[in-house]
Motif scaffolding. Structure first.
Motif, PDB file in Angstrom:
ATOM      1  N   PRO A 246      -4.056  -0.936  -3.485  1.00  0.00           N
ATOM      2  CA  PRO A 246      -3.013  -1.934  -3.077  1.00  0.00           C
ATOM      3  C   PRO A 246      -2.395  -2.803  -4.402  1.00  0.00           C
ATOM      4  CG  PRO A 246      -5.077  -2.840  -2.140  1.00  0.00           C
ATOM      5  CD  PRO A 246      -5.339  -1.627  -2.847  1.00  0.00           C
TER       6      PRO A 246
ATOM      7  N   LYS B 107       0.145   8.743  -6.972  1.00  0.00           N
ATOM      8  CA  LYS B 107       0.472   7.378  -6.595  1.00  0.00           C
ATOM      9  C   LYS B 107      -0.621   6.599  -7.071  1.00  0.00           C
ATOM     10  CE  LYS B 107      -2.251   7.512  -2.218  1.00  0.00           C
ATOM     11  NZ  LYS B 107      -2.952   6.586  -2.113  1.00  0.00           N
TER      12      LYS B 107
ATOM     13  N   ILE C  13       0.793  -1.233   0.179  1.00  0.00           N
ATOM     14  CA  ILE C  13       0.026   0.052   0.084  1.00  0.00           C
ATOM     15  C   ILE C  13       0.947   1.219  -0.164  1.00  0.00           C
ATOM     16  CG2 ILE C  13      -1.744   1.323   1.248  1.00  0.00           C
ATOM     17  CD1 ILE C  13      -2.789  -1.565   2.405  1.00  0.00           C
TER      18      ILE C  13
ATOM     19  N   GLN D  39       0.860   4.538   1.077  1.00  0.00           N
ATOM     20  CA  GLN D  39       0.044   5.638   1.764  1.00  0.00           C
ATOM     21  C   GLN D  39       0.031   7.202   1.497  1.00  0.00           C
ATOM     22  OE1 GLN D  39       1.964   4.326   5.076  1.00  0.00           O
ATOM     23  NE2 GLN D  39       0.635   2.483   5.701  1.00  0.00           N
ATOM     24  N   ASN D  40       1.288   7.334   1.006  1.00  0.00           N
ATOM     25  CA  ASN D  40       1.241   8.946   0.825  1.00  0.00           C
ATOM     26  C   ASN D  40       2.463   9.091  -0.259  1.00  0.00           C
ATOM     27  OD1 ASN D  40       0.882  11.684   0.779  1.00  0.00           O
ATOM     28  ND2 ASN D  40       2.205  11.967   2.443  1.00  0.00           N
TER      29      ASN D  40
ATOM     30  N   THR E  43       5.457   6.955   1.109  1.00  0.00           N
ATOM     31  CA  THR E  43       5.360   6.565   2.502  1.00  0.00           C
ATOM     32  C   THR E  43       4.686   5.088   2.129  1.00  0.00           C
ATOM     33  OG1 THR E  43       5.342   8.303   3.581  1.00  0.00           O
ATOM     34  CG2 THR E  43       4.438   6.657   4.802  1.00  0.00           C
ATOM     35  N   THR E  44       5.118   3.898   2.870  1.00  0.00           N
ATOM     36  CA  THR E  44       4.490   2.788   2.214  1.00  0.00           C
ATOM     37  C   THR E  44       4.087   1.999   3.582  1.00  0.00           C
ATOM     38  OG1 THR E  44       6.352   1.391   2.325  1.00  0.00           O
ATOM     39  CG2 THR E  44       5.822   2.744   0.281  1.00  0.00           C
ATOM     40  N   ASN E  45       3.460   0.627   3.336  1.00  0.00           N
ATOM     41  CA  ASN E  45       3.282  -0.237   4.523  1.00  0.00           C
ATOM     42  C   ASN E  45       4.423  -1.203   4.601  1.00  0.00           C
ATOM     43  OD1 ASN E  45       2.509  -1.644   2.146  1.00  0.00           O
ATOM     44  ND2 ASN E  45       1.012  -3.192   3.363  1.00  0.00           N
TER      45      ASN E  45
ATOM     46  N   PRO F  93       9.947   1.902   5.574  1.00  0.00           N
ATOM     47  CA  PRO F  93       8.628   2.096   4.854  1.00  0.00           C
ATOM     48  C   PRO F  93       8.248   3.499   4.146  1.00  0.00           C
ATOM     49  CG  PRO F  93       8.517   2.596   7.422  1.00  0.00           C
ATOM     50  CD  PRO F  93       9.666   1.890   6.810  1.00  0.00           C
TER      51      PRO F  93
END
Length: 128
Positions: free
Chosen positions: A79, A75, A60, A62-63, A107-109, A114
């Motif tokens: 997912p 982005k 994912i 995220q940002n 920014t990821t999971n 991350p």
């Protein structure tokens, strides 16, 4: 019965986290820097950072944020499944004359790392 209970707790607190650290999403970019080179004023400022998820759970994003308003990143909407690829589209304002170096923060999971810094650079020539 007590011994079994303690063994279950040992598994949960000691062994389970070790397995959890080896699983998850993993992001791999083809490149972390895109060099526009020397480009004309007003030319196409869009470039693409391609990446894949080499992990075993959904990735994912995220940002995605740029270091300035002259660079607009986009982005993926949802997912990215394990083994699949996607892209982050970056558009630089090529009406700004001169050299540039910008950072796009992703920014990821991903558990291990991350936050990823992507870079763009180049030089925009003056109008002719």
């Amino acid at each position: 019965m007590k011994l079994r209970h303690y063994l279950n707790l040992l598994f949960l607190f000691v062994i389970s986290p070790a397995f959890a650290q080896e699983s998850g999403a993993e992001i791999n970019f083809e490149t972390s820097t895109i060099d526009y080179g020397i480009i004309s004023n007003g030319s196409d400022g869009q470039r693409i950072f391609s990446f894949s998820n080499s992990g075993n759970t959904d990735l994912i994003i995220q940002n995605v944020q740029s270091s300035c308003g002259c660079t607009v990143p986009k982005k993926p909407d949802g997912p990215i499944a394990p083994g699949k690829s996607s892209e982050i589209i970056v558009r630089y304002d090529t009406n700004r004359v001169g050299p540039f170096r910008k950072t796009i923060t992703v920014t990821t999971n991903v558990l291990k790392n991350p936050i990823i810094a992507l870079k763009i650079k180049g030089t925009v020539l003056p109008k002719e």
